[in-house]
Design a protein around this motif. Structure first.
Motif, PDB file in Angstrom:
ATOM      1  N   MET A   1       5.793  -2.735  -0.522  1.00  0.00           N
ATOM      2  CA  MET A   1       5.297  -1.105  -0.019  1.00  0.00           C
ATOM      3  C   MET A   1       6.358  -0.646   1.479  1.00  0.00           C
ATOM      4  N   GLY A   2       6.858  -0.059   0.956  1.00  0.00           N
ATOM      5  CA  GLY A   2       7.930   0.600   2.131  1.00  0.00           C
ATOM      6  C   GLY A   2       7.423   0.962   3.378  1.00  0.00           C
ATOM      7  N   SER A   3       6.126   1.534   3.571  1.00  0.00           N
ATOM      8  CA  SER A   3       5.568   1.878   4.714  1.00  0.00           C
ATOM      9  C   SER A   3       4.754   0.798   5.453  1.00  0.00           C
ATOM     10  N   GLN A   4       4.374  -0.193   4.713  1.00  0.00           N
ATOM     11  CA  GLN A   4       3.251  -1.138   5.292  1.00  0.00           C
ATOM     12  C   GLN A   4       3.965  -2.065   6.504  1.00  0.00           C
ATOM     13  N   ARG A   5       3.077  -2.506   7.185  1.00  0.00           N
ATOM     14  CA  ARG A   5       3.291  -3.142   8.239  1.00  0.00           C
ATOM     15  C   ARG A   5       2.509  -4.561   7.921  1.00  0.00           C
ATOM     16  N   ASN A   6       3.495  -5.636   7.856  1.00  0.00           N
ATOM     17  CA  ASN A   6       2.992  -6.857   7.698  1.00  0.00           C
ATOM     18  C   ASN A   6       2.624  -7.758   8.625  1.00  0.00           C
ATOM     19  N   HIS A   7       1.510  -8.472   8.631  1.00  0.00           N
ATOM     20  CA  HIS A   7       1.067  -9.458   9.886  1.00  0.00           C
ATOM     21  C   HIS A   7       0.208 -10.361   9.356  1.00  0.00           C
ATOM     22  N   PRO A   8       0.483 -11.519   9.676  1.00  0.00           N
ATOM     23  CA  PRO A   8      -0.070 -12.692   9.213  1.00  0.00           C
ATOM     24  C   PRO A   8      -1.537 -12.728   9.693  1.00  0.00           C
ATOM     25  N   PHE A   9      -2.585 -12.851   9.074  1.00  0.00           N
ATOM     26  CA  PHE A   9      -3.868 -13.105   9.391  1.00  0.00           C
ATOM     27  C   PHE A   9      -4.508 -14.494   9.004  1.00  0.00           C
ATOM     28  N   LEU A  10      -4.044 -15.661   9.821  1.00  0.00           N
ATOM     29  CA  LEU A  10      -4.476 -16.896   9.171  1.00  0.00           C
ATOM     30  C   LEU A  10      -5.937 -17.400   9.714  1.00  0.00           C
ATOM     31  N   LEU A  11      -6.668 -17.641   8.622  1.00  0.00           N
ATOM     32  CA  LEU A  11      -7.907 -18.141   9.158  1.00  0.00           C
ATOM     33  C   LEU A  11      -8.010 -19.723   8.705  1.00  0.00           C
ATOM     34  N   LEU A  12      -7.989 -20.454   9.621  1.00  0.00           N
ATOM     35  CA  LEU A  12      -7.680 -21.821   9.561  1.00  0.00           C
ATOM     36  C   LEU A  12      -9.273 -22.509   9.274  1.00  0.00           C
ATOM     37  N   LEU A 129      -4.005 -14.294  -0.532  1.00  0.00           N
ATOM     38  CA  LEU A 129      -4.558 -15.541  -0.093  1.00  0.00           C
ATOM     39  C   LEU A 129      -3.828 -16.506  -0.743  1.00  0.00           C
ATOM     40  N   LEU A 130      -4.154 -17.604  -0.351  1.00  0.00           N
ATOM     41  CA  LEU A 130      -3.339 -18.964  -0.898  1.00  0.00           C
ATOM     42  C   LEU A 130      -3.355 -19.108  -2.397  1.00  0.00           C
ATOM     43  N   GLY A 131      -4.629 -18.559  -2.934  1.00  0.00           N
ATOM     44  CA  GLY A 131      -4.883 -18.877  -4.299  1.00  0.00           C
ATOM     45  C   GLY A 131      -4.660 -17.636  -5.058  1.00  0.00           C
ATOM     46  N   CYS A 132      -4.841 -16.475  -4.595  1.00  0.00           N
ATOM     47  CA  CYS A 132      -4.576 -15.302  -5.162  1.00  0.00           C
ATOM     48  C   CYS A 132      -4.262 -14.092  -4.511  1.00  0.00           C
ATOM     49  N   TYR A 133      -4.179 -12.792  -5.072  1.00  0.00           N
ATOM     50  CA  TYR A 133      -3.729 -11.701  -4.419  1.00  0.00           C
ATOM     51  C   TYR A 133      -4.396 -10.675  -5.249  1.00  0.00           C
ATOM     52  N   MET A 134      -4.419  -9.386  -4.451  1.00  0.00           N
ATOM     53  CA  MET A 134      -4.853  -7.861  -5.119  1.00  0.00           C
ATOM     54  C   MET A 134      -4.251  -6.868  -4.668  1.00  0.00           C
ATOM     55  N   LEU A 135      -3.526  -5.800  -5.265  1.00  0.00           N
ATOM     56  CA  LEU A 135      -3.230  -4.880  -4.760  1.00  0.00           C
ATOM     57  C   LEU A 135      -3.511  -3.554  -5.432  1.00  0.00           C
ATOM     58  N   TYR A 136      -3.595  -2.607  -4.898  1.00  0.00           N
ATOM     59  CA  TYR A 136      -3.961  -1.130  -5.314  1.00  0.00           C
ATOM     60  C   TYR A 136      -2.889  -0.122  -4.683  1.00  0.00           C
ATOM     61  N   GLU A 137      -2.673   0.961  -5.415  1.00  0.00           N
ATOM     62  CA  GLU A 137      -1.894   2.017  -4.909  1.00  0.00           C
ATOM     63  C   GLU A 137      -2.474   3.397  -5.501  1.00  0.00           C
ATOM     64  N   VAL A 138      -2.306   4.429  -4.941  1.00  0.00           N
ATOM     65  CA  VAL A 138      -2.725   5.825  -5.416  1.00  0.00           C
ATOM     66  C   VAL A 138      -1.648   6.151  -6.145  1.00  0.00           C
ATOM     67  N   SER A 139      -1.821   7.057  -7.204  1.00  0.00           N
ATOM     68  CA  SER A 139      -0.492   7.617  -7.866  1.00  0.00           C
ATOM     69  C   SER A 139       0.353   8.481  -6.928  1.00  0.00           C
ATOM     70  N   GLY A 140       1.537   8.388  -7.226  1.00  0.00           N
ATOM     71  CA  GLY A 140       2.691   8.885  -6.410  1.00  0.00           C
ATOM     72  C   GLY A 140       2.864   8.088  -5.012  1.00  0.00           C
ATOM     73  N   PHE A 141       2.371   6.817  -4.915  1.00  0.00           N
ATOM     74  CA  PHE A 141       2.920   6.015  -3.793  1.00  0.00           C
ATOM     75  C   PHE A 141       4.234   5.539  -3.971  1.00  0.00           C
ATOM     76  N   ALA A 142       5.043   5.534  -3.063  1.00  0.00           N
ATOM     77  CA  ALA A 142       6.480   5.193  -3.269  1.00  0.00           C
ATOM     78  C   ALA A 142       6.707   3.798  -3.719  1.00  0.00           C
ATOM     79  N   GLN A 143       7.483   3.636  -4.759  1.00  0.00           N
ATOM     80  CA  GLN A 143       7.669   2.175  -5.273  1.00  0.00           C
ATOM     81  C   GLN A 143       8.730   1.580  -4.519  1.00  0.00           C
ATOM     82  N   ILE A 144       8.706  -0.021  -4.475  1.00  0.00           N
ATOM     83  CA  ILE A 144       9.754  -0.597  -3.772  1.00  0.00           C
ATOM     84  C   ILE A 144      10.599  -1.578  -4.875  1.00  0.00           C
ATOM     85  N   SER A 145      11.538  -2.285  -4.336  1.00  0.00           N
ATOM     86  CA  SER A 145      12.296  -3.155  -5.393  1.00  0.00           C
ATOM     87  C   SER A 145      11.410  -4.568  -5.589  1.00  0.00           C
TER      88      SER A 145
END
Length: 309
Positions: A1-12, A129-145
C-alpha cells in the motif's frame, strides 16, 4: 500500500507457570501456540480515512468482515467484495498453511477488532498476525507491486561461530525449491537447526509465487545478515527463518516453529508435572505410614483385650 506507514506492534505473550499443574502439559503447549499465532506482526493503515456520512461504507465493511470470518472456518484463503459501484470494498484473509481450520478461524475472527483499534476506518488497511492476515481496500485505491516490501524483522541477536550463513542459505535454497514444487503456496522445512517457511497469497500463480519468494530470500540475506531469525513480508508473499543453535526445539503445536517460548513453556509444564508426581509420592508414602501405625495400634489393643480375659 503506497501511502501506508508500517510500524510493528508486538504483543508479547506471557505465560503463568505454577508449581502444581492441574492440566496436562499438552494444554499449556496449546495455549502457548494460540498466543503465538495471534501475535501482531505489523499493521498497514492508509493515511486517508473513509468519508462515510451516510454509513454506506461502514455497512459494506461490516458485511465484508462477516463473510471473511465465516469462510475462515473452512478455508485458509478467501477473497471477496462487498458494496457496489464507488462504494465497493475488496477484502481477503489468509491463514498460514500449517494452521488447522479451528486455529484459522480463531486467528481471523480477531482481525476486524484489531484493524478498528489500531487503524480506525481508513480507505485501506492490512493487519498481519503470525498465523494470518486480513486486508481490505476501497475501490480506486492505488495498487502496488507484489514485490514491494511491507515489513521486515531481524533479530538483534547474531549467530556466533562460523558456518551459520551457509546453513541458513542452504535452508532458504531448500525453501525456494520446495515452493517451486507446488504445495499450495506454502512450504516449511529445516536444515541443521535452521527452520524456514514461506507462503504466497492464495491467488498468486505458481511462477509468480516462486519469483516472489526468491525476492524475499534475497532481501533476508541482505537485510538480516547474521541475525538468528528474520521475517520478510512482501505484498504477495512472506518468508521466515529461525536458527536454534542449541538444537531442534520440541514440537508443541502449529506455532512451534515461530515460538521457542512454546517449547520452553512445554518444558516448564513437564517440570510442574514431575513436581506433582513427587508430591503425590510423598503424600502417598505418608498415607501408607499412617495406615501402618493405625494397624499396629489396633493389633495392640486386641492383644491387650485377650490378656484381660
Amino acid at each position: 500500500m503506497g501511502s501506508q506507514r508500517n510500524h510493528p506492534f508486538l504483543l508479547l505473550p506471557f505465560f503463568l507457570i505454577t508449581i502444581l499443574h492441574l492440566t496436562p502439559p499438552s494444554h499449556s503447549a496449546a495455549a502457548a501456540a494460540a498466543a503465538d499465532y495471534t501475535t501482531v506482526v505489523y499493521k498497514g493503515c492508509a493515511n486517508q480515512s473513509l468519508s462515510d456520512p451516510t454509513g454506506v461504507y461502514s455497512q459494506a465493511l461490516s458485511s465484508l468482515f462477516g463473510t471473511l470470518i465465516a469462510q475462515s472456518s473452512s478455508s485458509r484463503f478467501f477473497k471477496t467484495t462487498a458494496g457496489g459501484g464507488q462504494t465497493t470494498i475488496t477484502g481477503l484473509f489468509q491463514c498460514r498453511g500449517d494452521l488447522s481450520n479451528v486455529d484459522c478461524y480463531t486467528c481471523v475472527s480477531g482481525l476486524p477488532v484489531l484493524i478498528d483499534k489500531l487503524c480506525g476506518r481508513p480507505i485501506a488497511a492490512r493487519m498481519q498476525l503470525l498465523g494470518c492476515y486480513m486486508l481490505y481496500e476501497v475501490s480506486g485505491f492505488a495498487q502496488i507491486s507484489g514485490m514491494e516490501m511491507l515489513y521486515k524483522s531481524c533479530s538483534a541477536t547474531n549467530a556466533g561461530g562460523a558456518g551459520f550463513e551457509e546453513r541458513r542459505d542452504t535452508a532458504l535454497s531448500s525453501l525456494e525449491n520446495g515452493m517451486s514444487g507446488g504445495g499450495g503456496g506454502f512450504y516449511a522445512t529445516s536444515y541443521e537447526s535452521v527452520y524456514v517457511l514461506g507462503q504466497c497469497e492464495g491467488d498468486v500463480g505458481s511462477s509468480d509465487c516462486v519469483e516472489c519468494v526468491k525476492n524475499a530470500v534475497q532481501k533476508s540475506q541482505v537485510e538480516c545478515g547474521s541475525s538468528v531469525s528474520g521475517q520478510i513480508y512482501l505484498h504477495k508473499c512472506f518468508i521466515s527463518y529461525r536458527y536454534y543453535p542449541n538444537g531442534e526445539p520440541k514440537k508443541s503445536g502449529s506455532a512451534s516453529f515461530t515460538s521457542p517460548s512454546s517449547s520452553s513453556s512445554s518444558t516448564s509444564s513437564g517440570s510442574g508435572s514431575n513436581t506433582g508426581k513427587t508430591v503425590a509420592i510423598i503424600v502417598g508414602g505418608a498415607a501408607g505410614v499412617g495406615f501402618l501405625v493405625i494397624f499396629l495400634l489396633f493389633a495392640r489393643n486386641l492383644t491387650k483385650k485377650k490378656d484381660d480375659y
